[in-house]
Design a protein around this motif. Sequence first.
Motif, PDB file in Angstrom:
ATOM      1  N   TRP A  99       4.379  14.185 -13.733  1.00 41.89           N
ATOM      2  CA  TRP A  99       3.509  14.719 -14.775  1.00 41.89           C
ATOM      3  C   TRP A  99       3.402  16.234 -14.646  1.00 41.89           C
ATOM      4  N   LYS A 100       3.413  16.740 -13.405  1.00 42.26           N
ATOM      5  CA  LYS A 100       3.388  18.192 -13.228  1.00 42.26           C
ATOM      6  C   LYS A 100       4.625  18.838 -13.820  1.00 42.26           C
ATOM      7  N   VAL A 101       5.786  18.193 -13.649  1.00 39.24           N
ATOM      8  CA  VAL A 101       7.045  18.767 -14.113  1.00 39.24           C
ATOM      9  C   VAL A 101       7.222  18.549 -15.614  1.00 39.24           C
ATOM     10  N   TYR A 102       7.011  17.319 -16.095  1.00 40.11           N
ATOM     11  CA  TYR A 102       7.326  16.971 -17.478  1.00 40.11           C
ATOM     12  C   TYR A 102       6.095  16.809 -18.371  1.00 40.11           C
ATOM     13  N   GLY A 103       4.908  17.056 -17.863  1.00 37.47           N
ATOM     14  CA  GLY A 103       3.686  16.827 -18.636  1.00 37.47           C
ATOM     15  C   GLY A 103       3.606  17.654 -19.909  1.00 37.47           C
ATOM     16  N   LEU A 146       0.825  -1.202   0.000  1.00 37.26           N
ATOM     17  CA  LEU A 146       0.000   0.000   0.000  1.00 37.26           C
ATOM     18  C   LEU A 146       0.862   1.257   0.000  1.00 37.26           C
ATOM     19  N   SER A 147       1.919   1.259   0.802  1.00 35.31           N
ATOM     20  CA  SER A 147       2.805   2.428   0.810  1.00 35.31           C
ATOM     21  C   SER A 147       3.526   2.583  -0.529  1.00 35.31           C
ATOM     22  N   TRP A 148       3.904   1.466  -1.158  1.00 35.96           N
ATOM     23  CA  TRP A 148       4.541   1.532  -2.482  1.00 35.96           C
ATOM     24  C   TRP A 148       3.577   2.094  -3.526  1.00 35.96           C
ATOM     25  N   LEU A 149       2.321   1.681  -3.471  1.00 31.79           N
ATOM     26  CA  LEU A 149       1.327   2.196  -4.408  1.00 31.79           C
ATOM     27  C   LEU A 149       1.115   3.689  -4.217  1.00 31.79           C
ATOM     28  N   ILE A 150       0.984   4.125  -2.990  1.00 32.00           N
ATOM     29  CA  ILE A 150       0.781   5.549  -2.724  1.00 32.00           C
ATOM     30  C   ILE A 150       2.004   6.353  -3.148  1.00 32.00           C
ATOM     31  N   PHE A 151       3.204   5.860  -2.837  1.00 33.33           N
ATOM     32  CA  PHE A 151       4.429   6.541  -3.252  1.00 33.33           C
ATOM     33  C   PHE A 151       4.516   6.642  -4.773  1.00 33.33           C
ATOM     34  N   SER A 152       4.165   5.562  -5.487  1.00 33.99           N
ATOM     35  CA  SER A 152       4.223   5.571  -6.949  1.00 33.99           C
ATOM     36  C   SER A 152       3.241   6.574  -7.533  1.00 33.99           C
ATOM     37  N   LEU A 153       2.029   6.614  -6.998  1.00 30.27           N
ATOM     38  CA  LEU A 153       1.037   7.560  -7.511  1.00 30.27           C
ATOM     39  C   LEU A 153       1.463   9.004  -7.264  1.00 30.27           C
ATOM     40  N   ILE A 154       2.048   9.277  -6.109  1.00 35.03           N
ATOM     41  CA  ILE A 154       2.532  10.632  -5.831  1.00 35.03           C
ATOM     42  C   ILE A 154       3.692  10.989  -6.759  1.00 35.03           C
ATOM     43  N   ALA A 155       4.599  10.036  -6.998  1.00 41.53           N
ATOM     44  CA  ALA A 155       5.728  10.288  -7.897  1.00 41.53           C
ATOM     45  C   ALA A 155       5.248  10.532  -9.324  1.00 41.53           C
ATOM     46  N   ILE A 156       4.272   9.764  -9.784  1.00 41.32           N
ATOM     47  CA  ILE A 156       3.712   9.968 -11.128  1.00 41.32           C
ATOM     48  C   ILE A 156       3.061  11.338 -11.210  1.00 41.32           C
ATOM     49  N   HIS A 157       2.345  11.729 -10.176  1.00 41.18           N
ATOM     50  CA  HIS A 157       1.678  13.035 -10.170  1.00 41.18           C
ATOM     51  C   HIS A 157       2.692  14.171 -10.291  1.00 41.18           C
ATOM     52  N   PHE A 158       3.750  14.121  -9.486  1.00 46.08           N
ATOM     53  CA  PHE A 158       4.759  15.186  -9.554  1.00 46.08           C
ATOM     54  C   PHE A 158       5.547  15.149 -10.857  1.00 46.08           C
TER      55      PHE A 158
END
Length: 101
Positions: free
Chosen positions: A56-60, A42-54
């Motif tokens: 995408w914000k930077v490189y989207g 669960l912590s890995w999933l949450i960490f991955s989703l937060i990393a993808i979000h950031f």
Amino acid sequence: MEEQWDFEFLSRVADSCLSFLSEFVDDWLANDMRVSIFKILLSWLIFSLIAIHFAWKVYGNTVNDMYYRQGSGQNGGTPDVASHFSAWESQAENVQKSHRD
């Protein structure tokens, strides 16, 4: 009579949700191996989703610009009007298929 059935149905749903949550909390507080694995995943999933979000914000915008077709026309570089292939059309008109028994 329908109101009574609706209340009974909602009561059963609420009871089942509360029992599920109480069992989940009991399991969560237990020092069991499967709970530890669940917490890690669960912590890995949450960490991955937060990393993808950031990311995408930077490189989207950069990624979007890479795959956006540049140029004029309906789909970027394609022309607005379909081109006519006279050679293909003439071959299609000359060939007549017939069925032989």
